[in-house]
Design a protein around this motif. Structure first.
Motif, PDB file in Angstrom:
ATOM      1  N   VAL A  30      22.664  30.601  38.815  1.00 28.83           N
ATOM      2  CA  VAL A  30      24.045  30.743  38.606  1.00 28.83           C
ATOM      3  C   VAL A  30      25.064  30.294  37.728  1.00 28.83           C
ATOM      4  O   VAL A  30      26.028  30.002  37.312  1.00 28.83           O
ATOM      5  CB  VAL A  30      24.223  31.658  40.076  1.00 28.83           C
ATOM      6  N   GLY A  32      26.801  37.470  39.099  1.00 29.78           N
ATOM      7  CA  GLY A  32      26.862  38.588  39.710  1.00 29.78           C
ATOM      8  C   GLY A  32      27.278  40.141  40.100  1.00 29.78           C
ATOM      9  O   GLY A  32      27.910  39.820  41.535  1.00 29.78           O
ATOM     10  N   GLY A  33      27.184  41.060  39.700  1.00 34.52           N
ATOM     11  CA  GLY A  33      27.268  41.870  39.201  1.00 34.52           C
ATOM     12  C   GLY A  33      29.009  42.280  38.968  1.00 34.52           C
ATOM     13  O   GLY A  33      29.155  43.658  38.766  1.00 34.52           O
ATOM     14  N   GLY A  57      21.911  37.539  32.863  1.00 36.10           N
ATOM     15  CA  GLY A  57      20.959  38.490  34.346  1.00 36.10           C
ATOM     16  C   GLY A  57      21.970  38.124  35.234  1.00 36.10           C
ATOM     17  O   GLY A  57      23.371  38.948  35.601  1.00 36.10           O
ATOM     18  N   ARG A  58      21.119  37.622  36.605  1.00 35.36           N
ATOM     19  CA  ARG A  58      22.353  37.704  37.915  1.00 35.36           C
ATOM     20  C   ARG A  58      22.461  36.808  38.189  1.00 35.36           C
ATOM     21  O   ARG A  58      23.802  36.687  38.889  1.00 35.36           O
ATOM     22  CB  ARG A  58      21.410  37.229  38.768  1.00 35.36           C
TER      23      ARG A  58
END
Length: 345
Positions: free
Chosen positions: A318, A291-292, A287-288
């Protein structure tokens, strides 16, 4: 002379001369107070009974810069069995004891320590069970905390800086987040390779494994152990330091038998495949948390590496590890950054 005799009498009365309470280790429920186990002769000073042996790991887990003291107890006439790449197989009735604390001032350890919690892993008839005991303000007793506890604590570090942290005593379920393999609670630290180092005992300095053999609490161990290094020792090879750090801090979950086995990211010391170590490995359901970013590790590019991103983050959704810390480990982050910069594509 009378004053000396009175002092000795007080010491005798305040000292528990009985041995470890084996019955409580095996009991169905945990006692309310840590002292009921009789692991210590002097709980406040953390002086264990003679049959409770102190030990240290070569490379230790980061827990918000807290210090740790560790002890092992094996019942009389019993021995733990060596397991390759795993913790010793301890007999029923054994106990692993770990106290977390901060020194008042890291520049002068003689000023004392602030005891936070003592965690126990007890080998019962049906396997290992975990429980935490939080120390009171008087520092003379620790009490069972099934639901956990938050402790606001401060200390002075090596640089003379005042540091503060909201230290979290884990609840029972949080213990299982790390101390689990194949969905069963298990110890992490006392693998033969992790304790293959010298330790100063009251009767001299000896290799811990040799000492355990002398004390007859283990049956054997191989002489050709491949052990980690102390990650903080800058004289060691940086690859060995990073691999040792990741092994003790991440490898218990990120392994084929750990809670993060489905990620395919394996950070234990025995892993040799680059893809499973994270090199150009795409994340799985992060998921997030990613951090892309695209890969766990991008050789030569630490700022594009998810592993470092999650080590730095303090966002609960995170950061890695997910629990057990409220601070980022600055020194380890710098080390891992340097290591990734040195990796070649």
């Amino acid at each position: 002379m009378k004053k000396i005799l009175n002092s000795l009498l007080v010491l005798y009365m305040c000292t528990d001369l009985h041995g470890v309470n084996d019955d409580l280790i095996l009991a169905e429920s945990f006692p309310d107070k840590l002292s009921e186990f009789n692991f210590f002769i002097d709980s406040s000073a953390q002086v264990p009974h003679e049959e409770v042996l102190p030990y240290e790991l070569i490379s230790t887990l980061f827990s918000d810069y807290s210090y740790k003291q560790r002890w092992v107890y094996v019942p009389m006439n019993q021995k733990a069995t060596y397991k390759e790449s795993w913790v010793f197989d301890f007999p029923i009735g054994s106990a692993l004891i770990k106290t977390f604390y901060y020194p008042v001032d890291e520049r002068d350890l003689s000023l004392g320590m602030n005891l936070l919690e003592t965690r126990l892993l007890l080998r019962k008839e049906n396997g290992w069970e975990a429980v935490s005991y939080a120390w009171n303000e008087e520092q003379n007793e620790a009490y069972k905390k099934i639901a956990g506890k938050t402790i606001n604590v401060s200390w002075t570090n090596f640089l003379g800086e005042d540091k503060n942290v909201r230290y979290r005593v884990p609840n029972v379920n949080q213990c299982k987040e790390c101390h689990a393999a194949d969905d069963k609670i298990t110890p992490i630290g006392p693998k033969a390779r992790n304790i293959n180092k010298d330790f100063k005992y009251k009767d001299g300095e000896f290799n811990q494994l040799n000492y355990w053999m002398t004390k007859q609490i283990i049956d054997s161990y191989p002489l050709d152990l491949v052990s980690p290094v102390d990650w903080s020792d800058e004289t060691q090879n940086i690859n060995d330091r990073v691999r040792s750090y990741l092994d003790v801090n991440c490898g218990h979950c990120h392994s084929p038998t750990g809670n993060a086995n489905s990620t395919g990211l394996y950070l234990h010391l025995d892993e040799t495949r680059d893809i499973h170590l994270g090199v150009y490995k795409k994340p799985v359901a992060t998921g997030r948390g990613s951090g892309g970013l695209k890969y766990s590790i991008v050789p030569g590019k630490p700022d594009e590496s998810i592993l470092l991103h999650r080590m730095i983050s303090l966002d609960p959704g995170v950061m890695m590890p997910e629990s057990g810390r409220a601070l980022s480990h600055k020194e380890a982050v710098e080390m891992v950054r340097d290591w990734i910069l040195l990796l070649k594509e």
